[in-house]
Design a protein around this motif. Structure first.
Motif, PDB file in Angstrom:
ATOM      1  N   GLU A  57       5.511   2.890   0.091  1.00  0.00           N
ATOM      2  CA  GLU A  57       5.614   4.041   0.980  1.00  0.00           C
ATOM      3  C   GLU A  57       4.484   5.021   0.682  1.00  0.00           C
ATOM      4  OE1 GLU A  57       9.025   7.060   2.526  1.00  0.00           O
ATOM      5  OE2 GLU A  57       8.859   6.817   0.369  1.00  0.00           O
ATOM      6  N   THR A  59       3.428   8.519   0.609  1.00  0.00           N
ATOM      7  CA  THR A  59       4.125   9.802   0.606  1.00  0.00           C
ATOM      8  C   THR A  59       3.225  10.947   1.045  1.00  0.00           C
ATOM      9  OG1 THR A  59       3.673  10.006  -1.754  1.00  0.00           O
ATOM     10  CG2 THR A  59       5.823   9.144  -1.128  1.00  0.00           C
ATOM     11  N   PRO A  91       5.445  11.105   5.113  1.00  0.00           N
ATOM     12  CA  PRO A  91       5.745   9.848   4.413  1.00  0.00           C
ATOM     13  C   PRO A  91       6.103   8.723   5.387  1.00  0.00           C
ATOM     14  CG  PRO A  91       7.594  11.341   4.229  1.00  0.00           C
ATOM     15  CD  PRO A  91       6.509  12.078   4.968  1.00  0.00           C
ATOM     16  N   GLU A 104       1.514  -3.156  -6.354  1.00  0.00           N
ATOM     17  CA  GLU A 104       0.798  -2.343  -7.351  1.00  0.00           C
ATOM     18  C   GLU A 104      -0.680  -2.230  -6.989  1.00  0.00           C
ATOM     19  OE1 GLU A 104       1.798  -0.565  -9.931  1.00  0.00           O
ATOM     20  OE2 GLU A 104       3.899  -1.156  -9.918  1.00  0.00           O
ATOM     21  N   LYS A 107      -1.039   0.136  -4.073  1.00  0.00           N
ATOM     22  CA  LYS A 107      -0.817   1.501  -4.552  1.00  0.00           C
ATOM     23  C   LYS A 107      -2.072   2.031  -5.244  1.00  0.00           C
ATOM     24  CE  LYS A 107       1.969   4.247  -7.709  1.00  0.00           C
ATOM     25  NZ  LYS A 107       3.001   4.300  -8.712  1.00  0.00           N
ATOM     26  N   GLU A 111      -4.260   5.213  -3.989  1.00  0.00           N
ATOM     27  CA  GLU A 111      -4.381   6.371  -4.881  1.00  0.00           C
ATOM     28  C   GLU A 111      -5.839   6.653  -5.255  1.00  0.00           C
ATOM     29  OE1 GLU A 111      -1.524   5.576  -7.990  1.00  0.00           O
ATOM     30  OE2 GLU A 111       0.086   6.504  -6.822  1.00  0.00           O
ATOM     31  N   LYS A 116      -1.139   9.377  -1.926  1.00  0.00           N
ATOM     32  CA  LYS A 116      -0.049   9.252  -2.894  1.00  0.00           C
ATOM     33  C   LYS A 116       0.923   8.209  -2.381  1.00  0.00           C
ATOM     34  CE  LYS A 116      -0.421  13.924  -4.648  1.00  0.00           C
ATOM     35  NZ  LYS A 116       0.110  15.257  -4.602  1.00  0.00           N
ATOM     36  N   VAL A 117       1.317   7.281  -3.274  1.00  0.00           N
ATOM     37  CA  VAL A 117       2.170   6.151  -2.890  1.00  0.00           C
ATOM     38  C   VAL A 117       3.368   6.069  -3.821  1.00  0.00           C
ATOM     39  CG1 VAL A 117       2.266   3.629  -2.725  1.00  0.00           C
ATOM     40  CG2 VAL A 117       0.243   4.848  -1.944  1.00  0.00           C
ATOM     41  N   THR A 118       4.508   5.678  -3.262  1.00  0.00           N
ATOM     42  CA  THR A 118       5.709   5.436  -4.054  1.00  0.00           C
ATOM     43  C   THR A 118       6.157   4.009  -3.818  1.00  0.00           C
ATOM     44  OG1 THR A 118       6.364   7.726  -3.655  1.00  0.00           O
ATOM     45  CG2 THR A 118       8.047   6.250  -4.527  1.00  0.00           C
ATOM     46  N   LYS A 120       9.211   1.432  -3.912  1.00  0.00           N
ATOM     47  CA  LYS A 120      10.674   1.477  -3.879  1.00  0.00           C
ATOM     48  C   LYS A 120      11.231   0.094  -3.982  1.00  0.00           C
ATOM     49  CE  LYS A 120      11.006   5.723  -1.296  1.00  0.00           C
ATOM     50  NZ  LYS A 120      11.657   6.458  -0.276  1.00  0.00           N
TER      51      LYS A 120
END
Length: 120
Positions: A57, A59, A91, A104, A107, A111, A116-118, A120
């Motif tokens: 995700e 964000t 988001p 990963e 992400k 970044e 910005k990444v989350t 989940k």
């Protein structure tokens, strides 16, 4: 004879005796042991898969949205407009059920571009 006694009796059978028992059960009730055996591992697969996958995700698009849009466009094989819409709508879910390693890597790329990444 209760269920535990049946299980104990089956555990004591040799491979040849077990094979004969399976064939007798198949003939008696018209079932197939291969279908049951195939369903067993498949039932466990989603739990293992859930552990091995992640949802990515976005964000925040960050201050340098153009760089983030380029990364999202390349990583997800999207058109420029689709990538821009995803970044602008943050988001927002970029991709679901990715392998952990791929998630990963995505992400890290986003970044590095300033987003910005989350996971989940």
């Amino acid at each position: 004879m209760n269920q535990d006694q049946i299980i104990e009796a089956v555990e004591k059978l040799s491979v040849l005796e077990l094979n004969t028992l399976v064939k007798a059960i198949e003939e008696k009730w018209g079932v197939s042991a291969t279908a049951v055996a195939a369903a067993g591992p498949a039932a466990g697969a989603p739990a293992e898969e859930a552990k091995a996958t992640a949802n990515v995700e976005l964000t925040d698009g960050g201050a340098n949205k153009i760089a983030v849009i380029k990364v999202v466009k390349e990583a997800l094989a999207l058109g420029l407009k689709e990538a821009k819409d995803l970044v602008d709508a943050a988001p927002s879910m970029l991709k679901t059920d990715m392998k952990k390693e791929e998630a990963e890597a995505l992400k890290k790329k986003v970044e590095e571009a300033g987003g910005k990444v989350t996971l989940k």
